[in-house]
Scaffold this active site. Structure first.
Site, PDB file in Angstrom:
ATOM      1  N   GLY A 521       1.269  -1.409   0.402  1.00 61.15           N
ATOM      2  CA  GLY A 521      -0.304   0.629   0.166  1.00 61.15           C
ATOM      3  C   GLY A 521       1.327   1.600   0.234  1.00 61.15           C
ATOM      4  N   VAL A 522      -0.201   2.479  -0.471  1.00 61.35           N
ATOM      5  CA  VAL A 522       0.454   3.627  -0.405  1.00 61.35           C
ATOM      6  C   VAL A 522      -0.157   4.783   0.057  1.00 61.35           C
ATOM      7  CG1 VAL A 522       2.445   5.773  -2.058  1.00 61.35           C
ATOM      8  CG2 VAL A 522       2.523   2.621  -2.223  1.00 61.35           C
ATOM      9  N   GLY A 523      -0.109   5.431   0.603  1.00 60.52           N
ATOM     10  CA  GLY A 523      -0.204   6.063   1.627  1.00 60.52           C
ATOM     11  C   GLY A 523       0.385   7.756   1.473  1.00 60.52           C
ATOM     12  N   GLY A 524      -0.788   9.234   2.190  1.00 62.47           N
ATOM     13  CA  GLY A 524       0.072  10.003   2.241  1.00 62.47           C
ATOM     14  C   GLY A 524       1.583   9.979   3.635  1.00 62.47           C
ATOM     15  N   PHE A 525       1.662   9.228   4.243  1.00 63.20           N
ATOM     16  CA  PHE A 525       2.191   8.693   5.132  1.00 63.20           C
ATOM     17  C   PHE A 525       3.782   8.854   4.525  1.00 63.20           C
ATOM     18  CE2 PHE A 525       5.594   6.879   8.252  1.00 63.20           C
ATOM     19  CZ  PHE A 525       5.644   8.150   9.254  1.00 63.20           C
ATOM     20  N   LYS A 542       5.076   0.747   8.023  1.00 63.12           N
ATOM     21  CA  LYS A 542       4.455   1.981   7.002  1.00 63.12           C
ATOM     22  C   LYS A 542       5.988   2.720   8.092  1.00 63.12           C
ATOM     23  CE  LYS A 542       1.460   4.588   8.600  1.00 63.12           C
ATOM     24  NZ  LYS A 542      -0.045   5.448   9.280  1.00 63.12           N
ATOM     25  N   ASP A 639      -9.871  11.594  10.459  1.00 71.70           N
ATOM     26  CA  ASP A 639      -9.578  10.781   9.388  1.00 71.70           C
ATOM     27  C   ASP A 639     -10.295   9.435   8.891  1.00 71.70           C
ATOM     28  OD1 ASP A 639      -8.286  10.524   6.376  1.00 71.70           O
ATOM     29  OD2 ASP A 639      -5.932  10.136   6.838  1.00 71.70           O
TER      30      ASP A 639
END
Length: 830
Positions: A521-525, A542, A639
């Site tokens: 996965g890829v997120g804002g962090f 992460k 969020d």
């Protein structure tokens, strides 16, 4: 909207209060515009201590850029906190203008002045402010600051100057102060850009004037204003790119007819008798935007006032255009004649926009583009005047950090900006081509355009040494930046002892040196990897983007929150790593990924049965209910969305990602937390967005969006859809109220839902999306009603006896409710 016009010449406003102080002077005098300034020693009636704790001084030298020697060549210097007191009419708003000229005063160097300015109402105007730094950064000789203060029932304004405590001696100073009555030109409300049904009422707000332009015209001095002593500046330095349009002036004989709905002192006649338009070539106009860019301070809401007056045309749909603010549609198909009914009638439009603290969000963009949808006679756009006002935040603050001084101004002046000109033009042309569609289409390309903005300004900052040069003026482009800092490798002791500390070597071993093949996965962090620690323990890792300057606070918050919280429906934090400036978090591995992946069949995830979806919603509601009520203090997630709801190997839902979480108010009399707006658009509570006041009901709103997303299996925002369907929350409410919700349910589950269960589920989601937080249910009530909906579903299914995690014939997991759902059959939803 048609506006009835009355033939009238502009009337000059006569202020009840008009105080102009030449600080540090012993004699009254006239400035360059012929306005009389009083010495602040007159009877010592303004200084609270009669001037005993302050010094009077004259500037050592005269800068040729000063518009007048008065009030800039004398100053009042403060060594301790000192206040000016002004008696004012309590029925009026007031202008407050502060004038500063950094120089040597009595041998004190200009860099030794650093101070805070505040008012008796608790408003902070300037904080830890250095005039010397600001003028150097903006290549100016002096700086003025203009504020507009609301009515003061007490009938007085106190202005306090406080030197900043430092190891060496610091001082505060002021050259000139204006306090003047003003009319109610801020009648509001302003339409919130990107949220057509939301407005910002700024009639009673504290404001700071950021920019005021006579678009297409020259400088208008305060003496030529309509009694409000405003200075209007040439907009040319702020027009973006080489395509700057053409200017037109109707001349002094043109009669401006002020409408009855607009105060005749909204702007001087000179503003309305001139315009900047795109030009006469329709083909060229359709391929670019007429654009202005202005630097602003992040973390504030701004009101943009656009002034229009049609000088040449007299029929509707001869000239119609779209208005964009920050690459979002503020108004489609604007037609000045349709607004005013006839030529020569002024009108203004107010729009509000919030500037978050994100990279590239310190530049405000205003753009006009010919309307494509209306097919007007002339593909053109016009603008007569432009004003930008900053609104105080919820803490009563208008102050922002000092800007960074330019290090390479000489290079900029020698033509670096010219080298960027052709590139800017190409990027602007490309952007205009995309943005020329409908409002929905404009929203869709907003992301692309925003990326272009960031890329362009990053490139330009590198070329010009991080700053732009500007022509002299009292309101130049701001260039304030708030940058995050990388983790120092030394978390606070109370955080470091909360959970396991992994070494970077352990993290590399667990992820095969952060192999791309292990990214899940890829997120804002940053990226999330699957990994193995301690030989056989599977974990999710992460890792913050190493090149990012953001995320330190989120990193610390996540550790602090999750180390203290343990709940079946909250993801568990195992540990962290902060070696070598890394920011890495280690969690329990969630075998079945995110709820969103299953809703949209991403990564080969099977679509979920209705019973499984409902059970996951109940689990997430349990986790949020615990955050709101089960911890020592209320914790607001901030969020909530389908990517932050994970599912483990037993199909148990767990709420994740606490980087934006906030502890709620601990006082009885305050139910909210005042904080900058953060979250994910589409899920964001509109009341929180408007008021910047966070409550647990903000999570309830976001969860309501999640409920409808689970039911309809479509994203919270989809700009590719027709305008009324772009927002899931808005569209779901429309369908619910029209009784057509059943028509838009995800086809894979439509035949599985019990009618009574659907009614209860949709009713619950609808209540969550109430515009006012006080009208929304608590998360406990939401949980209860979802459990009741599950009971209705179980009754309808006739007690299938299927077990948790079992899959049906199509491979979809099916779930029975747990034994704790209760047996009550009446609704608690309020």
């Amino acid at each position: 909207m048609a506006v009835a016009a009355v033939t009238a010449d502009a009337k000059a406003y006569a202020p009840v209060d008009s105080i102009l102080l030449n600080c540090g002077s012993t004699a009254d005098g006239l400035d360059g515009d012929g306005r009389k300034w009083l010495a602040d020693t007159n009877n010592n009636q303004w200084l609270g201590d009669a001037g005993k704790s302050s010094l009077m001084a004259a500037a050592d030298e005269l800068d040729s850029s000063l518009p007048s020697t008065i009030p800039y060549m004398t100053a009042r210097i403060f060594t301790v906190e000192t206040a000016y007191n002004f008696t004012v009419n309590p029925k009026d708003r007031h202008w407050l203008r502060l004038h500063f000229y950094p120089s040597y005063y009595n041998g004190i160097a200009p860099e030794d002045f650093r101070f805070t300015v505040s008012t008796s109402t608790g408003l902070t105007l300037l904080r830890n402010y250095s005039v010397w730094v600001s003028t150097k950064a903006r290549t100016q000789g002096y700086i003025d600051r203009e504020f507009s203060l609301p009515r003061t029932p007490a009938g007085f304004v106190t202005l306090t100057f406080t030197p900043t405590p430092m190891s060496n001696v610091t001082y505060a100073f002021i050259n000139g102060i204006e306090v003047s009555s003003m009319p109610d030109i801020f009648d509001g409300p302003a339409t919130m850009v990107g949220f057509a049904d939301q407005t910002v009422d700024f009639a009673a707000a504290n404001l700071q004037t950021m920019y005021r332009f006579n678009v297409g015209g020259g400088y208008i001095p305060p003496s030529n204003d309509t009694g409000l002593a405003r200075a209007w500046f040439d907009d040319t330095p702020y027009v973006f790119g080489v395509m700057q349009g053409v200017t037109y002036n109707a001349g002094p004989r043109f009669h401006v007819k002020y409408p009855s709905e607009i105060a005749e002192y909204a702007a001087p006649i000179e503003v309305y008798t001139g315009t900047r338009s795109m030009g006469s070539d329709a083909r060229v106009n359709q391929n670019y935007n007429l654009t202005w860019t202005m630097g602003v301070d992040a973390n504030f809401t701004y009101v943009v006032r656009l002034h229009f007056c049609e000088l040449l045309l007299n029929r509707p749909n001869q000239r119609a255009f779209d208005i964009y603010v920050n690459n979002k549609t503020a108004q489609s198909d604007a037609d000045v004649i349709e607004m005013t009914s006839e030529r020569g009638v002024p009108v203004y439009k107010d729009f509000a926009v919030h500037m978050p603290d994100e990279p590239g969000d310190d530049v405000l963009w205003i753009a006009l583009h010919p309307s494509v949808a209306l097919r007007p006679q002339f593909y053109d756009a016009i603008l007569s005047g432009l004003e930008v006002f900053k609104l105080n935040d919820t803490a009563g603050n208008l102050a922002a950090p000092d800007p960074s001084p330019s290090k390479m101004l000489a290079e900029a002046e020698m033509g670096a900006s010219d080298k960027a000109g052709s590139r800017k033009s190409k990027e602007q042309t490309h952007m205009a081509t995309v943005m020329g569609g409908t409002a929905g289409g404009a929203a869709a390309v907003g992301i692309v355009a925003a990326i272009c903005v960031v890329v362009y300004h990053n490139k330009k900052s590198r070329e010009l040494g991080g700053n732009e040069s500007h022509t002299s003026g009292w309101l130049p482009m701001y260039n304030s930046h708030t940058s995050g800092s990388k983790s120092s490798g030394h978390l606070a002791a109370n955080l470091a002892g909360m959970c396991r500390h992994f070494s970077l070597a352990e993290m590399k071993a667990a992820t095969k040196n952060f192999s791309e093949s292990l990214v899940i996965g890829v997120g804002g962090f940053g990226k999330v990897y699957s990994g193995m620690v301690d030989g056989d323990t599977k974990v999710a890792i992460k890792r913050s983007n190493p090149s990012s300057e953001q995320g330190v606070l989120e990193f610390q918050t996540e550790i602090e929150m999750l180390s203290k919280l343990r709940h079946r429906h909250l993801v568990s934090l195992i540990g962290f790593c902060e070696d070598n400036n890394e920011m890495i978090l280690v969690y329990d591995y969630m075998e079945h990924g995110t709820l969103r992946e299953h809703l949209y069949n991403k990564g080969g995830k099977p679509p979920l049965s209705w019973r499984c979806r409902l059970d996951i919603c109940i689990g997430a509601a349990r986790g949020l209910h615990y955050l709101h009520t089960g911890a020592k203090y209320t914790i607001i997630h901030r969020d909530v969305k389908t990517t932050n709801i994970l599912v483990d190997e037993n199909w148990v839902a767990k709420v994740s990602d606490f980087g934006l979480s906030k502890s709620g108010s601990t006082t009885v009399n305050q139910a909210h937390v005042s904080t900058m707006v953060k979250g994910s658009f589409g899920y964001l509570d509109p009341e929180y967005f408007r008021r910047q006041q966070l409550t647990d009901k903000s999570d309830v709103y976001s969860f309501g969006v999640v409920l409808f997303e689970v039911l309809m299996a479509r994203p919270a925002l989809n700009p590719a859809l027709p305008r009324e369907q772009v927002s899931l929350a808005d569209y779901a409410l429309i369908c619910q109220r029209k009784g057509t919700l059943a028509d838009v349910i995800d086809p894979t589950i439509k035949d599985q839902i019990a009618p009574e269960c659907l009614i209860k589920f949709a009713e619950t989601a609808e209540k969550c999306l109430a515009d006012q937080g006080i009208e929304r249910p608590s998360m406990g009530d939401v949980l209860w009603n979802l459990e009741f909906a599950m009971q209705l579903q179980t009754t309808f299914d006739g007690g299938s006896g299927r077990q948790r995690g079992e899959v049906d014939g199509s491979g979809r997991p099916v779930l029975e409710p747990s034994n704790s759902y209760g047996s009550t059959t009446t609704s608690r939803l309020k």
